[in-house]
Design a protein around this motif. Structure first.
Motif, PDB file in Angstrom:
ATOM      1  N   THR A  60      27.172  52.908  64.875  1.00  0.00           N
ATOM      2  CA  THR A  60      28.348  53.337  65.644  1.00  0.00           C
ATOM      3  C   THR A  60      28.495  52.503  66.906  1.00  0.00           C
ATOM      4  O   THR A  60      29.612  52.125  67.293  1.00  0.00           O
ATOM      5  CB  THR A  60      28.227  54.824  66.010  1.00  0.00           C
ATOM      6  N   ALA A  61      27.379  52.177  67.533  1.00  0.00           N
ATOM      7  CA  ALA A  61      27.428  51.376  68.761  1.00  0.00           C
ATOM      8  C   ALA A  61      27.962  49.978  68.488  1.00  0.00           C
ATOM      9  O   ALA A  61      28.694  49.403  69.312  1.00  0.00           O
ATOM     10  CB  ALA A  61      26.030  51.295  69.381  1.00  0.00           C
ATOM     11  N   MET A  62      27.617  49.397  67.335  1.00  0.00           N
ATOM     12  CA  MET A  62      28.061  48.034  67.013  1.00  0.00           C
ATOM     13  C   MET A  62      29.577  47.945  66.870  1.00  0.00           C
ATOM     14  O   MET A  62      30.187  46.933  67.229  1.00  0.00           O
ATOM     15  CB  MET A  62      27.391  47.555  65.725  1.00  0.00           C
ATOM     16  N   VAL A  63      30.204  49.006  66.318  1.00  0.00           N
ATOM     17  CA  VAL A  63      31.649  48.925  66.066  1.00  0.00           C
ATOM     18  C   VAL A  63      32.467  49.572  67.186  1.00  0.00           C
ATOM     19  O   VAL A  63      33.698  49.556  67.131  1.00  0.00           O
ATOM     20  CB  VAL A  63      31.993  49.602  64.718  1.00  0.00           C
ATOM     21  N   ALA A  64      31.790  50.106  68.196  1.00  0.00           N
ATOM     22  CA  ALA A  64      32.506  50.810  69.265  1.00  0.00           C
ATOM     23  C   ALA A  64      33.497  49.916  69.998  1.00  0.00           C
ATOM     24  O   ALA A  64      34.574  50.350  70.403  1.00  0.00           O
ATOM     25  CB  ALA A  64      31.509  51.414  70.246  1.00  0.00           C
ATOM     26  N   THR A  65      33.116  48.644  70.187  1.00  0.00           N
ATOM     27  CA  THR A  65      34.003  47.721  70.913  1.00  0.00           C
ATOM     28  C   THR A  65      34.758  46.789  69.984  1.00  0.00           C
ATOM     29  O   THR A  65      35.468  45.888  70.437  1.00  0.00           O
ATOM     30  CB  THR A  65      33.177  46.872  71.894  1.00  0.00           C
TER      31      THR A  65
END
Length: 470
Positions: A61-66
């Motif tokens: 989730t953190a990888m695609v957050a931005t």
């Protein structure tokens, strides 16, 4: 392989193109056998990535957050796919996700598709498994980024190059073009050749790896209906699940739609396919039987299952698919027609019922209304739900003839029950003289037959009346 195509792979948050979202896209455009563009991007799905998907793909989730949402990268992807064939391993999966994502972005994707799973089956029919892991092992291919979009694209590209070296570029191109002519929408694991399915009336059965069918359906055009299931898999979750499990299709031709409906209903009740929600076996059918004597308590009795004798339909009202449905219908009837709940068996006790105390009963329970009058009002209230008595002195047949195939089906009935379907006079005579077992009432057959006998069924069905036999 093809003059212009785009090798594509997606990573997603799950397996449903309707409910899940894309997290990564990779695409390589090939023109004239040369790579002319290579592009990949993470995509913000607008939701969290589950721990299972993260462990499988390495995308968190953190990888695609931005990362950009799909709507931002859609124009670039659309330009990359322009005038190209979309090629992917199990292309229906990727194509389904793209169709839904482009639709959310108010864009329409129109691209021909080619599935490399099906291409592998065509090129290497001696092998049973054609998943990407099996292909990698069989052909000695490797990648350091399995289950990442560009890593999987590169594996498919390597395999295509190796296939051209082993089998010849012309042969690979020939097989690819053959698949391109309409078969790319098929599930990659489907063993049945869809072209063998006739465009005639009949019943089709979808099977997975087991012996019991996944789904049973009917159509007046079998092949078109089967293909419609596969085409709907990109839009409907149930069709997607069926397409993911199906291994083969079997079918039975009929002369017309009536025969297909009868056969479909019987097979579904006998075999109980997991994806058929309707036409299931009616184990809880029931109806109300009105007693003959106005002073009998209760005035109606619930008749269930095998007790539903068509020869007593002049006294039966319903039919209901459960006891609760029957009770609910009777209560509604009592409320509408100010009938006594005590006399109907819906309320215990003696003397004035509760409905009479609030003005919803005319008082048969306390002597204010004659039992004969109340019984007559009940009978009139039930009249619209009365089951029809068999209107013939004996058995009848409904004959269907298909001028295109030359097939004739004669469906034999008695007391609203389907006895047999025969195809010639010899079989018909055997069916008429056989000592059939006790008849079981079937609600779907009853309603279907009512339509045809009332003249509201499909035209072209001939009624045959047989004389009553001792």
């Amino acid at each position: 392989m093809l003059p212009c195509y785009v090798l594509l792979d997606l990573e997603t948050t799950g397996g449903s193109p309707v409910n899940d979202r894309i997290t990564e896209i990779a695409a390589v455009r090939m023109e004239g056998g040369r790579e002319v563009a290579r592009w990949s991007t993470l995509v913000n799905p607008g939701c969290t990535v589950s721990p299972f998907i993260e462990s499988l793909t390495g995308i968190s989730t953190a990888m695609v957050a931005t990362a950009p949402p799909f709507a931002e990268v859609a124009p670039q992807l659309m330009a990359l796919l322009d005038d190209a064939v979309l090629v992917a391993h199990n292309v229906r999966f990727d194509h389904g996700f793209l169709l839904n994502e482009f639709a959310r972005a108010d864009m329409a994707l129109r691209a021909k598709t080619l599935c490399t799973v099906r291409l592998s089956r065509a090129l290497y029919p001696q092998h049973r498994s054609h998943g990407l892991d099996a292909i990698m092992q069989r052909h000695g291919l490797s990648t350091t980024a399995r289950h990442r979009a560009m890593g999987d694209v590169d594996v498919v590209s390597q395999w295509l190059q190796q296939a051209e070296t082993e089998l010849g570029a012309d042969h690979v191109a020939q097989q690819a073009l053959a698949l391109l002519q309409g078969s790319a929408a098929l599930p990659p694991q489907l063993e049945t050749h869809v072209g063998d399915i006739p465009e005639t009336p009949g019943v089709y059965r979808f099977y997975g790896e087991g012996t019991l069918p996944l789904y049973i359906g009917k159509s007046i055009k079998l092949r078109s209906r089967v293909m419609a299931h596969f085409q709907a898999a990109t839009r409907e979750a149930r069709e997607m699940r069926i397409s993911q499990e199906i291994c083969r299709v079997e079918w039975t031709e009929t002369a017309g739609e009536l025969g297909a409906l009868l056969l479909e209903a019987r097979l579904i009740k006998d075999q109980q396919p997991i994806y058929n929600r309707q036409l299931r076996r009616e184990t809880t059918l029931c109806a109300w039987r009105l007693e003959d004597q106005p002073k009998t308590r209760p005035l109606v009795k619930l008749i269930r299952g095998e007790e539903l004798n068509p020869r007593e339909f002049d006294r039966l009202y319903g039919v209901y698919r459960s006891k609760n449905q029957a009770l609910s219908s009777l209560r509604e009837l009592a409320d509408t027609h100010t009938l006594c709940l005590q006399s109907l068996g819906l309320e215990s006790g003696k003397g004035r019922c509760f409905a009479q105390q609030i003005g919803r009963c005319k008082g048969v329970c306390c002597g204010l209304e004659a039992p004969e009058v109340h019984w007559l009002r009940l009978k009139l209230a039930l009249a619209q739900q009365q089951l029809q008595v068999w209107p013939h002195p004996g058995k009848i047949g409904l004959r269907e003839y298909n001028a295109r195939t030359g097939r004739t089906d004669i469906h034999l009935f008695d007391q609203w029950c389907h006895l047999a379907t025969v195809h010639d006079e010899g079989d018909l005579e055997d069916a008429l003289t056989s000592s059939a077992p006790a008849l079981a009432f079937d609600l779907d057959t009853y309603r279907l037959l009512l339509k045809h006998l009332s003249g509201s069924g499909k035209p072209g069905v001939e009624l045959i009346r047989f004389p009553a036999r001792d």
